[in-house]
Motif scaffolding. Structure first.
Motif, PDB file in Angstrom:
ATOM      1  N   ASP A  23      16.050  16.282  -2.289  1.00 34.52           N
ATOM      2  CA  ASP A  23      17.477  15.966  -2.267  1.00 34.52           C
ATOM      3  C   ASP A  23      17.619  14.453  -2.164  1.00 34.52           C
ATOM      4  N   ALA A  24      18.451  13.877  -3.013  1.00 37.62           N
ATOM      5  CA  ALA A  24      18.582  12.416  -3.062  1.00 37.62           C
ATOM      6  C   ALA A  24      19.100  11.844  -1.749  1.00 37.62           C
ATOM      7  N   ALA A  25      20.091  12.485  -1.154  1.00 35.15           N
ATOM      8  CA  ALA A  25      20.661  11.967   0.088  1.00 35.15           C
ATOM      9  C   ALA A  25      19.645  12.039   1.230  1.00 35.15           C
ATOM     10  N   LEU A  26      18.944  13.163   1.333  1.00 31.57           N
ATOM     11  CA  LEU A  26      17.919  13.291   2.375  1.00 31.57           C
ATOM     12  C   LEU A  26      16.779  12.298   2.146  1.00 31.57           C
ATOM     13  N   ALA A  27      16.446  12.073   0.874  1.00 35.63           N
ATOM     14  CA  ALA A  27      15.379  11.125   0.541  1.00 35.63           C
ATOM     15  C   ALA A  27      15.785   9.705   0.937  1.00 35.63           C
ATOM     16  N   ASP A  28      17.019   9.336   0.659  1.00 34.74           N
ATOM     17  CA  ASP A  28      17.491   8.001   1.046  1.00 34.74           C
ATOM     18  C   ASP A  28      17.474   7.828   2.562  1.00 34.74           C
ATOM     19  N   ASP A  29      17.867   8.879   3.271  1.00 33.08           N
ATOM     20  CA  ASP A  29      17.810   8.837   4.734  1.00 33.08           C
ATOM     21  C   ASP A  29      16.378   8.683   5.220  1.00 33.08           C
ATOM     22  N   LEU A  30      15.461   9.388   4.577  1.00 34.82           N
ATOM     23  CA  LEU A  30      14.054   9.318   4.961  1.00 34.82           C
ATOM     24  C   LEU A  30      13.487   7.922   4.708  1.00 34.82           C
ATOM     25  N   VAL A  31      13.838   7.313   3.588  1.00 38.56           N
ATOM     26  CA  VAL A  31      13.385   5.946   3.300  1.00 38.56           C
ATOM     27  C   VAL A  31      13.950   4.983   4.337  1.00 38.56           C
ATOM     28  N   GLN A  32      15.233   5.138   4.647  1.00 37.43           N
ATOM     29  CA  GLN A  32      15.847   4.266   5.644  1.00 37.43           C
ATOM     30  C   GLN A  32      15.178   4.439   7.007  1.00 37.43           C
ATOM     31  N   ASP A  33      14.954   5.677   7.411  1.00 37.59           N
ATOM     32  CA  ASP A  33      14.277   5.933   8.685  1.00 37.59           C
ATOM     33  C   ASP A  33      12.873   5.333   8.692  1.00 37.59           C
ATOM     34  N   THR A  34      12.182   5.443   7.551  1.00 38.29           N
ATOM     35  CA  THR A  34      10.823   4.894   7.437  1.00 38.29           C
ATOM     36  C   THR A  34      10.845   3.380   7.597  1.00 38.29           C
ATOM     37  N   LEU A  35      11.774   2.723   6.921  1.00 39.79           N
ATOM     38  CA  LEU A  35      11.852   1.261   7.014  1.00 39.79           C
ATOM     39  C   LEU A  35      12.282   0.810   8.407  1.00 39.79           C
ATOM     40  N   GLU A  36      13.178   1.561   9.030  1.00 35.92           N
ATOM     41  CA  GLU A  36      13.569   1.229  10.410  1.00 35.92           C
ATOM     42  C   GLU A  36      12.370   1.356  11.349  1.00 35.92           C
ATOM     43  N   ARG A  37      11.616   2.443  11.208  1.00 33.38           N
ATOM     44  CA  ARG A  37      10.436   2.643  12.048  1.00 33.38           C
ATOM     45  C   ARG A  37       9.413   1.546  11.787  1.00 33.38           C
ATOM     46  N   ALA A  38       9.239   1.165  10.511  1.00 39.26           N
ATOM     47  CA  ALA A  38       8.293   0.097  10.179  1.00 39.26           C
ATOM     48  C   ALA A  38       8.718  -1.218  10.829  1.00 39.26           C
ATOM     49  N   CYS A  39      10.007  -1.497  10.841  1.00 38.67           N
ATOM     50  CA  CYS A  39      10.486  -2.726  11.488  1.00 38.67           C
ATOM     51  C   CYS A  39      10.219  -2.685  12.990  1.00 38.67           C
ATOM     52  N   GLN A  40      10.440  -1.518  13.590  1.00 39.82           N
ATOM     53  CA  GLN A  40      10.211  -1.379  15.025  1.00 39.82           C
ATOM     54  C   GLN A  40       8.732  -1.497  15.382  1.00 39.82           C
ATOM     55  N   LYS A  41       7.876  -0.975  14.519  1.00 43.60           N
ATOM     56  CA  LYS A  41       6.445  -0.904  14.811  1.00 43.60           C
ATOM     57  C   LYS A  41       5.634  -1.936  14.023  1.00 43.60           C
ATOM     58  N   TRP A  42       6.292  -2.958  13.495  1.00 44.73           N
ATOM     59  CA  TRP A  42       5.613  -3.917  12.629  1.00 44.73           C
ATOM     60  C   TRP A  42       4.397  -4.542  13.302  1.00 44.73           C
ATOM     61  N   ALA A  43       4.450  -4.767  14.583  1.00 43.85           N
ATOM     62  CA  ALA A  43       3.331  -5.400  15.287  1.00 43.85           C
ATOM     63  C   ALA A  43       2.075  -4.526  15.269  1.00 43.85           C
ATOM     64  N   LEU A  44       2.224  -3.232  15.011  1.00 46.72           N
ATOM     65  CA  LEU A  44       1.074  -2.336  14.980  1.00 46.72           C
ATOM     66  C   LEU A  44       0.311  -2.391  13.659  1.00 46.72           C
ATOM     67  N   TRP A  45       0.948  -2.930  12.609  1.00 47.79           N
ATOM     68  CA  TRP A  45       0.291  -2.965  11.306  1.00 47.79           C
ATOM     69  C   TRP A  45      -0.423  -4.294  11.115  1.00 47.79           C
ATOM     70  N   HIS A  46      -1.679  -4.204  10.726  1.00 45.99           N
ATOM     71  CA  HIS A  46      -2.476  -5.394  10.434  1.00 45.99           C
ATOM     72  C   HIS A  46      -3.180  -5.166   9.107  1.00 45.99           C
ATOM     73  N   PRO A  47      -3.111  -6.153   8.204  1.00 43.63           N
ATOM     74  CA  PRO A  47      -3.829  -5.984   6.935  1.00 43.63           C
ATOM     75  C   PRO A  47      -5.330  -5.968   7.192  1.00 43.63           C
ATOM     76  N   PRO A  48      -6.090  -5.336   6.314  1.00 45.01           N
ATOM     77  CA  PRO A  48      -7.544  -5.314   6.482  1.00 45.01           C
ATOM     78  C   PRO A  48      -8.108  -6.747   6.513  1.00 45.01           C
ATOM     79  N   ALA A  49      -9.145  -6.919   7.272  1.00 40.73           N
ATOM     80  CA  ALA A  49      -9.766  -8.243   7.380  1.00 40.73           C
ATOM     81  C   ALA A  49     -10.303  -8.676   6.020  1.00 40.73           C
ATOM     82  N   ALA A  50     -10.105  -9.926   5.696  1.00 37.31           N
ATOM     83  CA  ALA A  50     -10.579 -10.541   4.448  1.00 37.31           C
ATOM     84  C   ALA A  50     -10.073  -9.799   3.212  1.00 37.31           C
ATOM     85  N   ALA A  51      -8.871  -9.240   3.289  1.00 37.05           N
ATOM     86  CA  ALA A  51      -8.300  -8.516   2.164  1.00 37.05           C
ATOM     87  C   ALA A  51      -7.557  -9.485   1.253  1.00 37.05           C
TER      88      ALA A  51
END
Length: 175
Positions: A23-51
């Motif tokens: 469903d397009a509306a549910l998908a848009d909500d899911l993308v928004q929730d994903t990006l919000e969570r990513a912003c909240q948890k950004w400090a937990l993500w680290h790119p691979p070393a020497a990538a």
């Protein structure tokens, strides 16, 4: 790498969410929730070393899809407690001026009838073109589980596309 680098992945996130949610509306909500969570948890993500920059972007996409998977699984489990699935017996039209549209709708319906675990594996490998090991890492399961789920999902999808009615029994996932 900063949070703005995640913006480049929005089209792929939307495509995966649309296929996952159906469903397009549910998908848009899911993308928004994903990006919000990513912003909240950004400090937990680290790119691979020497990538390289390309490898870092691929790792970021993988992390974002993992976040999306976890959010979707949580939402689906909560919603499953409160809903019942009813199948309607739609009649085949006698004349179909757009046969490809009917096939697309049948595929979309069949994907919707798959279990979330089967649909996720099928979409990650079939649509998003991730390897078995990448999909296993995103879903947090062993590679053998991914291969098994993919095999069962393909078989179930084939049967549904051939017109077989889905099984009425609901199976529960066991940890």
């Amino acid at each position: 790498m900063n949070i703005n680098s995640a913006l480049a992945h929005i089209p792929r996130l939307r495509r995966y969410a649309r296929a996952l949610a159906g469903d397009a509306a549910l998908a848009d909500d899911l993308v928004q929730d994903t990006l919000e969570r990513a912003c909240q948890k950004w400090a937990l993500w680290h790119p691979p070393a020497a990538a390289t920059a390309e490898e870092a972007q691929k790792a970021l996409l993988s992390w974002l899809l993992t976040v999306m998977h976890n959010l979707y699984a949580n939402q689906w489990q909560q919603a499953a407690r409160h809903r019942t699935v009813e199948l309607d017996d739609a009649q085949d039209p006698s004349h179909d001026p757009m046969p490809k549209l009917a096939l697309q709708l049948d595929l979309e319906r069949a994907l919707g009838l798959l279990s979330p675990q089967a649909r996720e594996v099928l979409l990650l490998i079939g649509m998003e073109q991730f390897s078995y090991s990448e999909a296993a890492q995103m879903l947090g399961v062993p590679v053998g589980t991914v291969m098994s789920r993919l095999s069962r999902a393909r078989e179930q999808l084939r049967r549904l596309m051939d017109g077989e009615r889905p099984a009425s029994a609901v199976l529960r996932a066991v940890k």
